[in-house]
Write an enzyme that holds these catalytic residues in place. Structure first.
Site, PDB file in Angstrom:
ATOM      1  N   ASP A  36      -0.125   6.025  -6.959  1.00  9.88           N
ATOM      2  CA  ASP A  36      -1.112   7.060  -6.636  1.00  9.88           C
ATOM      3  C   ASP A  36      -0.851   8.238  -7.576  1.00  9.88           C
ATOM      4  OD1 ASP A  36      -2.966   8.625  -5.390  1.00  9.88           O
ATOM      5  OD2 ASP A  36      -2.211   8.278  -3.365  1.00  9.88           O
TER       6      ASP A  36
ATOM      7  N   GLU B 103       1.321  -0.113  -5.559  1.00 11.27           N
ATOM      8  CA  GLU B 103       0.339   0.944  -5.792  1.00 11.27           C
ATOM      9  C   GLU B 103       0.999   2.177  -6.387  1.00 11.27           C
ATOM     10  OE1 GLU B 103      -3.333   3.138  -3.485  1.00 11.27           O
ATOM     11  OE2 GLU B 103      -1.596   2.520  -2.299  1.00 11.27           O
TER      12      GLU B 103
ATOM     13  N   HIS C 167       0.850  -1.189   0.000  1.00 12.64           N
ATOM     14  CA  HIS C 167       0.000   0.000   0.000  1.00 12.64           C
ATOM     15  C   HIS C 167       0.887   1.241   0.000  1.00 12.64           C
ATOM     16  CE1 HIS C 167      -3.257   2.729   1.039  1.00 12.64           C
ATOM     17  NE2 HIS C 167      -2.620   3.123   2.118  1.00 12.64           N
ATOM     18  N   ASN C 168       0.495   2.268  -0.758  1.00 14.84           N
ATOM     19  CA  ASN C 168       1.305   3.495  -0.821  1.00 14.84           C
ATOM     20  C   ASN C 168       2.780   3.148  -1.025  1.00 14.84           C
ATOM     21  OD1 ASN C 168      -0.984   5.020  -0.406  1.00 14.84           O
ATOM     22  ND2 ASN C 168      -0.523   5.548   1.714  1.00 14.84           N
TER      23      ASN C 168
ATOM     24  N   GLU D  61      -4.212   4.204  -8.660  1.00 14.28           N
ATOM     25  CA  GLU D  61      -5.218   5.086  -8.065  1.00 14.28           C
ATOM     26  C   GLU D  61      -5.135   6.381  -8.848  1.00 14.28           C
ATOM     27  OE1 GLU D  61      -6.080   7.542  -4.052  1.00 14.28           O
ATOM     28  OE2 GLU D  61      -5.086   5.606  -3.815  1.00 14.28           O
TER      29      GLU D  61
ATOM     30  N   HIS E 299       1.292  11.115  -2.216  1.00 14.29           N
ATOM     31  CA  HIS E 299       0.075  10.936  -1.422  1.00 14.29           C
ATOM     32  C   HIS E 299      -0.676  12.259  -1.440  1.00 14.29           C
ATOM     33  CE1 HIS E 299      -2.312   8.453   1.205  1.00 14.29           C
ATOM     34  NE2 HIS E 299      -2.385   9.418   2.097  1.00 14.29           N
TER      35      HIS E 299
END
Length: 785
Positions: A380, A378, A348-349, A427, A393
């Protein structure tokens, strides 16, 4: 497993003379003597054992080099770096002197050594230095890369080659060799005047260094028993004898003598009896003979197919004597099942190296994730300047990196450790123009690695297998519906409610940003083949064919709610298609949740913050420790059947009893190297992580002031209802009566990969680095109906 019967396989009367020859213990390597140059440089003894004293690169590293450490465009500081004579550590200069332990790094903590501008730091800040003069030392865990520039290309190459040789030799060392190497490095440090002789004061210093607080009277008695020259100094064979007594393993000797009898050697039939009592599958006389040839140190014993105590210890300290089943360390599972039938290591991230509020973003974080076996990362994605999408982020102070740089890192590093497919979880917060740029970068940089069309049918009944997708990259993201408006760019109402990815973050977006996110370019949509991001609306499949290419993303809170309220339906759903679970956005410090609860329901992509160490990442490392650490682990059969009746909230009655007798520990690390009198008070905790009814933890008493060879002899027992899902975590802590215990080391593995009998557990640090030679010695019994 071992039982109460001790059969004897006696050998003919003519054998004892041979047994007498080999029963004597094999000598430990003696400390340096003037004849081998030890008077001047006794520490070279360790390197000599590694066979590297004559290596030109290593000898140059021992002399040291003045290398420039590069941290920014303007921060290029010259520092002295020098290999220590133990061959295990590198000393480096600091502008402000600190504690001695803050001036070294260990070879075993190095993840990789890269030549040239092969790090984000050198690509950004190393332009003033020719690539041939540059190198990067990447470390395991959270320690930052060390970007260096040497005065010449040849000097840079010496460090690259030298560190590579040292790492290879260290990896090839047996546990017994590591132990000898370790104790002699401390011996060198304790010899304060470097005269290759040890006074009682120096012996006491050695004992404190190796984490044992021995009574002065007992220590002096042991010292005098070894001081055969009676001159209050130990040297040569006297030091050897002292070390042998110090490293004595009474519990191993007792087991050995139960099988060897009066002649103090094991014949091949006696070793076979031990293996059978251990519960070794497929134990044969030929296997016992092969173990003798592999681990016995005495050539005479080897010739007569006998094993001495030293050979027995070598075997039990080897990977074959460890708790982890060695047959599970390579890819041993069926890799031809649909992707939905596997747990898949997921991050994640991934771009973050610290917290999600103000931490730096870096392509190095992707490289580290891949080095840990991660297969789903991931990205983003946000609008960037100059038409170039960026990754960070959103709505925070985290730094930004280019999307194309991350894709290049995927191309260069995704398949270094594992050949099985990588999933890029997008994302997407970009507008149509930069989405098109994203699609262009994915196609041009990844080339044939990228999956751009279905392997077989465009509407498959099940996902392809990891084997079919070897070396390929999949894109997970939104996909345009088949029937779309004329411009093909606005999603229908059904499609715009996608996977609810990062719901807390999306609430912070402006209306204009949300409108951008509800659009997708046909170019990017075309790259989404097997992982269509879709909101999970119901757990009851429609009467028509399932939708295996749909992937739902759920926050940990939503996933837990589904598990509680619809356990079996969720299991059946996950038998057909992929589900990704991610941490709540409220975890500002990038803390993790326990992944076990999600695995219990068959969720495949359980995404964790890889940059945050803790028990959650220990569980993730333990889950993916097996099957060659390839990032894919086949789910148990009860989680793969579309008509499964399994419910993790109601797994049925206990089916397995696990008994673990914690016997001893060896050479636990000091927690505070700067305080000589600080000795750990260790205790051992065994944790079971599985379905809720199986989760449990038990611990031993603590042992006062002994981290060198503490003894417990305590048995911990657990009843398990779903053993196929259970992970076993061994934790060693330093007991403290007035504050929380301090972490010493741990090791986690699946119960299904845990071998029975007398076994060693090789402990790891918080960051997953080896703490060799630190071990636990335990006896394991697993009783199944």
């Amino acid at each position: 497993m071992l039982c109460g019967r001790w059969r004897r396989c006696r050998r003919p009367p003519e054998e004892p003379p041979v047994a007498a020859q080999v029963a004597a213990p094999v000598a430990l390597p003696s400390p340096p003597t003037p004849s081998d140059g030890g008077t001047k440089r006794p520490g070279l003894r360790a390197l000599k054992k590694m066979g590297l004293t004559e290596d030109e690169d290593v000898r140059a590293m021992l002399l040291g080099s003045r290398l420039r450490k590069i941290r920014s465009r303007t921060w290029h500081k010259e520092r002295l770096y020098r290999l220590q004579e133990d061959g295990l550590s590198v000393w480096f200069q600091r502008r402000i002197p600190r504690a001695p332990s803050q001036h070294i790094f260990f070879v075993q903590h190095i993840e990789a050594v890269r030549e040239g501008h092969q790090s984000e730091g050198l690509r950004r800040f190393g332009g003033a230095f020719a690539p041939a003069r540059c190198l990067t030392i990447a470390f395991k865990g959270r320690r930052k890369n060390l970007d260096l520039a040497a005065p010449t290309a040849e000097e840079a190459q010496r460090w690259v080659r030298g560190l590579t040789k040292l790492r290879a030799r260290l990896d090839a060392m047996s546990q017994r060799e590591r132990l000898d190497h370790w104790i002699h490095s401390y011996l060198h440090r304790a010899d304060s005047n470097q005269d290759s002789k040890m006074s009682f004061k120096e012996i006491k210093s050695l004992l404190r260094m190796v984490n044992v607080d021995m009574n002065d009277m007992y220590a002096y008695l042991l010292f005098k028993e070894c001081d055969h020259s009676n001159n209050d100094r130990l040297e040569g064979a006297e030091i050897e004898e002292f070390l042998r007594r110090l490293l004595k393993r009474p519990e191993l000797e007792e087991i050995f003598h139960q099988y060897s009898g009066e002649d103090h050697v094991l014949s091949a039939p006696e070793l076979l009896e031990f293996l059978e009592d251990q519960g070794e599958e497929g134990a044969t006389l030929a296997h016992a003979q092969q173990l003798i040839q592999t681990y016995e140190l005495n050539e005479t014993a080897k010739q007569h197919e006998l094993m001495t105590l030293d050979g027995f210890m070598m075997y039990l300290l080897s990977p074959e004597g460890a708790a982890l089943d060695t047959t599970h360390t390579c890819v041993f599972q069926d890799m031809n099942q649909p992707l939905a039938h596997y747990f898949i290591s997921s991050s994640h991230n991934t771009y973050l190296t610290d917290s999600q509020i103000g931490g730096p973003s870096s392509t190095e974080a992707y490289i580290r994730a891949f080095a840990q076996g991660c297969r789903c990362v991931e990205l983003d994605c946000w609008e960037g300047p100059g038409g170039e999408p960026i990754i960070y982020h959103g709505h925070t102070l985290t730094s930004k990196i280019l999307f194309r740089d991350v894709v290049q890192a995927v191309r260069d590093h995704a398949f270094t450790l594992s050949p099985y497919p990588v999933i890029l979880s997008l994302e997407n917060h970009c507008g149509l123009e930069q989405q098109t740029a994203m699609a262009r970068h994915l196609r041009t940089i990844l080339g044939d690695m990228l999956v751009t069309q279905a392997l077989d049918s465009p509407n498959p009944e099940e996902l392809p297998s990891p084997e079919q997708l070897k070396g390929r990259v999949l894109v997970k993201g939104k996909k345009l519906p088949a029937a779309r408006s004329e411009d093909g760019r606005a999603l229908s109402d059904r499609e715009e409610e996608e996977d609810d990815d990062e719901e807390e973050e999306e609430e912070a977006e402006t209306a204009a940003q949300r409108r951008l996110a509800k659009q997708i370019s046909p170019e990017l949509s075309a790259l989404v083949v097997y992982c269509h991001a879709t909101r999970l609306r119901t757990l009851h499949p429609a009467p028509d064919a399932p939708q295996p290419c749909q992937v739902s993303s759920l926050s940990e809170r939503k996933a837990k709610k589904l598990i509680r309220e619809a356990g079996n339906s969720f299991v059946r759903h996950n038998a057909r298609q992929l589900t990704r679970v991610y941490p709540l956005g409220l975890r500002m410090n990038s803390a993790n949740y326990s992944p076990q609860e999600m695995w219990n329901s068959g969720c495949q992509l359980v995404a964790l913050n890889f940059q945050t160490p803790g028990y959650e990442m220990d569980l993730n490392a333990g889950r993916f420790l097996v099957n060659g650490q390839c990032g894919y682990v086949l789910k148990p059969a009860c989680l793969r059947q579309p008509d499964s009746t399994f419910d993790p909230e109601d797994p049925g009655p206990p089916r397995t009893t696990l008994s673990i007798q914690v016997l001893t520990a060896q050479q636990l690390p000091k927690l505070n190297a700067e305080k000589p009198h600080s000795i750990v008070d260790p205790l051992v905790r065994v944790e079971i992580h599985g379905v809720p009814a199986d989760c449990a933890r038990q611990e031993t008493d603590y042992v006062l002031n002994n981290g060198f060879n503490p003894h417990w002899g305590q048995t911990l027992q657990f009843q398990l209802r779903a053993p196929e899902l259970a992970l076993v975590r061994f934790v060693v802590e330093d007991y403290d009566a007035t504050s929380p215990n301090d972490f010493v080391g741990q090791f986690t593995l699946p119960l299904s990969s845990l071998k029975q009998g007398y076994r060693h557990i090789h402990l790891l640090s918080k960051d997953g680095a080896s703490l060799s030679p630190a071990t636990l010695f335990i006896q394991i019994r697993i009783q199944r109906p």
